[in-house]
Design an enzyme around this catalytic site. Structure first.
Site, PDB file in Angstrom:
ATOM      1  N   ARG A 164       9.441  12.724   5.337  1.00  0.00           N
ATOM      2  CA  ARG A 164      10.515  11.475   5.699  1.00  0.00           C
ATOM      3  C   ARG A 164      12.026  11.835   6.025  1.00  0.00           C
ATOM      4  O   ARG A 164      12.806  10.754   5.812  1.00  0.00           O
ATOM      5  CB  ARG A 164      10.532  10.755   4.030  1.00  0.00           C
ATOM      6  N   ARG A 228       2.839  -0.304  -9.977  1.00  0.00           N
ATOM      7  CA  ARG A 228       3.785   0.974 -10.072  1.00  0.00           C
ATOM      8  C   ARG A 228       5.242   0.246 -10.394  1.00  0.00           C
ATOM      9  O   ARG A 228       5.560  -0.878 -10.192  1.00  0.00           O
ATOM     10  CB  ARG A 228       3.692   1.446  -8.524  1.00  0.00           C
TER      11      ARG A 228
HETATM   12  P1  AP5 Z   1       5.035   6.475  -1.894  1.00  0.00           P
HETATM   13  O1  AP5 Z   1       4.324   6.320  -3.189  1.00  0.00           O
HETATM   14  O2  AP5 Z   1       4.556   7.371  -0.853  1.00  0.00           O
HETATM   15  O3  AP5 Z   1       5.446   4.957  -1.501  1.00  0.00           O
HETATM   16  P2  AP5 Z   1       5.663   4.371  -0.155  1.00  0.00           P
HETATM   17  O4  AP5 Z   1       5.983   5.125   1.080  1.00  0.00           O
HETATM   18  O5  AP5 Z   1       6.829   3.261  -0.428  1.00  0.00           O
HETATM   19  O6  AP5 Z   1       4.231   3.804   0.344  1.00  0.00           O
HETATM   20  P3  AP5 Z   1       3.586   2.981  -0.503  1.00  0.00           P
HETATM   21  O7  AP5 Z   1       2.763   3.917  -1.616  1.00  0.00           O
HETATM   22  O8  AP5 Z   1       4.210   1.887  -1.421  1.00  0.00           O
HETATM   23  O9  AP5 Z   1       2.606   2.165   0.185  1.00  0.00           O
HETATM   24  P4  AP5 Z   1       1.458   2.551   1.450  1.00  0.00           P
HETATM   25  O10 AP5 Z   1       1.726   2.851   2.799  1.00  0.00           O
HETATM   26  O11 AP5 Z   1       0.505   3.686   0.725  1.00  0.00           O
HETATM   27  O12 AP5 Z   1       0.578   1.078   1.176  1.00  0.00           O
HETATM   28  P5  AP5 Z   1      -0.751   1.062   0.357  1.00  0.00           P
HETATM   29  O13 AP5 Z   1      -1.865   1.449   1.214  1.00  0.00           O
HETATM   30  O14 AP5 Z   1      -0.727   1.147  -1.208  1.00  0.00           O
HETATM   31  O15 AP5 Z   1       6.714   6.924  -2.299  1.00  0.00           O
HETATM   32  C1  AP5 Z   1       7.597   6.408  -3.414  1.00  0.00           C
HETATM   33  C2  AP5 Z   1       8.608   6.855  -3.755  1.00  0.00           C
HETATM   34  O16 AP5 Z   1       8.662   8.371  -3.739  1.00  0.00           O
HETATM   35  C3  AP5 Z   1       9.553   6.698  -2.382  1.00  0.00           C
HETATM   36  O17 AP5 Z   1      10.440   5.683  -2.311  1.00  0.00           O
HETATM   37  C4  AP5 Z   1      10.594   8.102  -2.546  1.00  0.00           C
HETATM   38  O18 AP5 Z   1      11.646   7.667  -3.593  1.00  0.00           O
HETATM   39  C5  AP5 Z   1       9.515   9.003  -3.033  1.00  0.00           C
HETATM   40  N1  AP5 Z   1       9.214   9.960  -2.076  1.00  0.00           N
HETATM   41  C6  AP5 Z   1       7.818   9.905  -1.596  1.00  0.00           C
HETATM   42  N2  AP5 Z   1       7.649  10.911  -0.549  1.00  0.00           N
HETATM   43  C7  AP5 Z   1       8.850  11.470  -0.681  1.00  0.00           C
HETATM   44  C8  AP5 Z   1       9.264  12.533   0.327  1.00  0.00           C
HETATM   45  N3  AP5 Z   1       8.761  13.078   1.354  1.00  0.00           N
HETATM   46  N4  AP5 Z   1      10.702  12.868   0.169  1.00  0.00           N
HETATM   47  C9  AP5 Z   1      11.477  12.192  -0.802  1.00  0.00           C
HETATM   48  N5  AP5 Z   1      11.191  11.582  -1.523  1.00  0.00           N
HETATM   49  C10 AP5 Z   1       9.748  10.801  -1.554  1.00  0.00           C
HETATM   50  O19 AP5 Z   1      -1.137  -0.705   0.602  1.00  0.00           O
HETATM   51  C11 AP5 Z   1      -0.057  -1.573  -0.020  1.00  0.00           C
HETATM   52  C12 AP5 Z   1      -0.492  -2.864  -0.607  1.00  0.00           C
HETATM   53  O20 AP5 Z   1      -1.239  -3.652   0.699  1.00  0.00           O
HETATM   54  C13 AP5 Z   1      -2.065  -2.529  -1.278  1.00  0.00           C
HETATM   55  O21 AP5 Z   1      -2.052  -3.515  -2.159  1.00  0.00           O
HETATM   56  C14 AP5 Z   1      -3.230  -2.948  -0.310  1.00  0.00           C
HETATM   57  O22 AP5 Z   1      -4.487  -3.210  -0.979  1.00  0.00           O
HETATM   58  C15 AP5 Z   1      -2.652  -3.721   0.577  1.00  0.00           C
HETATM   59  N6  AP5 Z   1      -3.127  -3.383   1.954  1.00  0.00           N
HETATM   60  C16 AP5 Z   1      -3.210  -2.355   2.755  1.00  0.00           C
HETATM   61  N7  AP5 Z   1      -3.729  -2.158   3.849  1.00  0.00           N
HETATM   62  C17 AP5 Z   1      -3.830  -3.704   4.234  1.00  0.00           C
HETATM   63  C18 AP5 Z   1      -4.072  -4.380   5.199  1.00  0.00           C
HETATM   64  N8  AP5 Z   1      -4.562  -3.929   6.427  1.00  0.00           N
HETATM   65  N9  AP5 Z   1      -4.209  -5.636   4.960  1.00  0.00           N
HETATM   66  C19 AP5 Z   1      -4.016  -6.583   3.976  1.00  0.00           C
HETATM   67  N10 AP5 Z   1      -3.555  -5.662   2.948  1.00  0.00           N
HETATM   68  C20 AP5 Z   1      -3.473  -4.344   2.965  1.00  0.00           C
END
Ligand code: AP5
Length: 294
Positions: A164, A228
């Site tokens: 990131r 979450r």
């Molecule tokens: P992390 O857990 O990685 O969260 P994020 O990047 O914010 O991504 P998400 O997990 O929230 O979303 P996603 O893209 O996986 O979406 P999902 O498939 O679940 O990180 C959390 C925290 O940890 C960060 O803020 C940071 O503080 C820390 N961190 C993590 N990595 C780090 C790093 N490398 N360095 C430093 N800090 C770090 O989908 C979301 C929702 O949308 C679901 O409900 C799903 O059902 C729905 N959905 C998915 N696809 C579709 C679609 N095509 N149409 C409709 N709905 C959909």
């Protein structure tokens, strides 16, 4: 108190020290391979699925994929990136089902550390609650150790939410971990908040749901779903700011192997685009190893 600062550990000096370490993965024969054999039909032969878009952001040249030309088929190494709730985790479920890669999600590793009650977990949670990046000194080693495990080496890996920042990318490269392809999920910001606040997780299966777009299959599953701690409108906006501040730096490192995927369609249609890109990559590898053998 721990600073949520990604550049706090990898100064120029420490990065060069890391780069000097022996590589974990030996790439015997590396070649640059042009993925577009027919310039009359740019990119179509490679990415025929709707919405798939090759990026070459700093130049007009055709992006190249790094293809291995070794006699033994190498496992795939994939990075997937995108804004919070762009669908990374959802797509990783589908990719691992089809390709058998080891899914390594930086966020999941951090949440496991929080659940374990460790000092690193406590420090990570402070940053995650502010929507900021967890310091490299915690994240980099965590990811590197997981990538080094035999299953990741044998089956290939799918790295979700890492790197990131440019310092995380440089650190990983220094340890010898480089992707074959970098997938960027593109979703308009207005969609992301609704996705986040409606997300639910099944603690038993780990499956991701959405109350509107991907509801649970049974009442029993619905009754055990959790949310979450950082899935609020307020926190996702902070996470989005952090993403926007860092995304360009990361993309510039992987621009030659980046594909941009339209993430604002159904999850099946998003996967169709990714699948097409991975199939094309595998076909190119096959063609390259065939031409090396001939
Ligand atoms: P992390 O857990 O990685 O969260 P994020 O990047 O914010 O991504 P998400 O997990 O929230 O979303 P996603 O893209 O996986 O979406 P999902 O498939 O679940 O990180 C959390 C925290 O940890 C960060 O803020 C940071 O503080 C820390 N961190 C993590 N990595 C780090 C790093 N490398 N360095 C430093 N800090 C770090 O989908 C979301 C929702 O949308 C679901 O409900 C799903 O059902 C729905 N959905 C998915 N696809 C579709 C679609 N095509 N149409 C409709 N709905 C959909």
């Amino acid at each position: 108190m721990a600073a949520c600062n990604v550049n706090s550990v990898y100064s120029a000096a420490s990065v060069s020290a890391i780069v000097a370490q022996p590589k974990l993965q030996s790439r015997t024969s590396l070649s640059r391979y042009n993925p577009n054999p027919n310039p009359k039909f740019p990119n179509i032969l490679l990415f025929s699925s709707r919405g798939v878009d090759l990026i070459s952001r700093r130049s007009s040249r055709t992006p190249n994929f790094l293809v291995l030309g070794s006699s033994k088929a190498e496992p795939l190494r994939v990075m997937i990136s995108g804004a919070p709730a762009s669908g990374k985790g959802t797509q990783c479920e589908l990719i691992t089902q089809k390709y058998g890669l080891v899914h390594i999600a930086a966020g999941d590793l951090l949440r496991a550390e929080i659940a374990a009650g460790s000092e690193n977990g406590r420090r990570a949670k402070e940053c995650m609650e502010k929507g900021q990046l967890v310091p490299d000194e915690i994240v980099v080693m965590m990811v590197k150790e997981r990538l080094s495990k035999p299953d990741s080496q044998e089956k290939g890996w799918l790295l979700d939410g890492y790197p990131r920042s440019s310092s995380q990318a440089i650190a990983l490269k220094g340890y010898g971990f480089e992707p074959d392809i970098f997938i960027l999920l593109d979703v308009p910001e207005g969609i992301l908040v609704e996705r986040v606040v409606g997300r639910r997780l099944d603690p038993v299966t780990g499956k991701i749901y959405h109350i509107k777009y991907s509801p649970p299959e049974t009442e029993e599953i619905a009754s055990r779903l959790t949310q979450r701690f950082d899935d609020t409108e307020e926190k996702v906006k902070l996470r989005l700011n952090t993403h926007n501040e860092n995304v360009e730096a990361v993309l510039s490192i992987y621009e030659d192997i980046t594909i941009k995927i339209n993430g604002n369609v159904s999850k099946e249609d998003v996967f169709a685009q990714i699948d097409s890109a991975l199939q094309n990559l595998l076909q190119q590898r096959k063609a390259t190893s065939g031409s090396h053998a001939a």
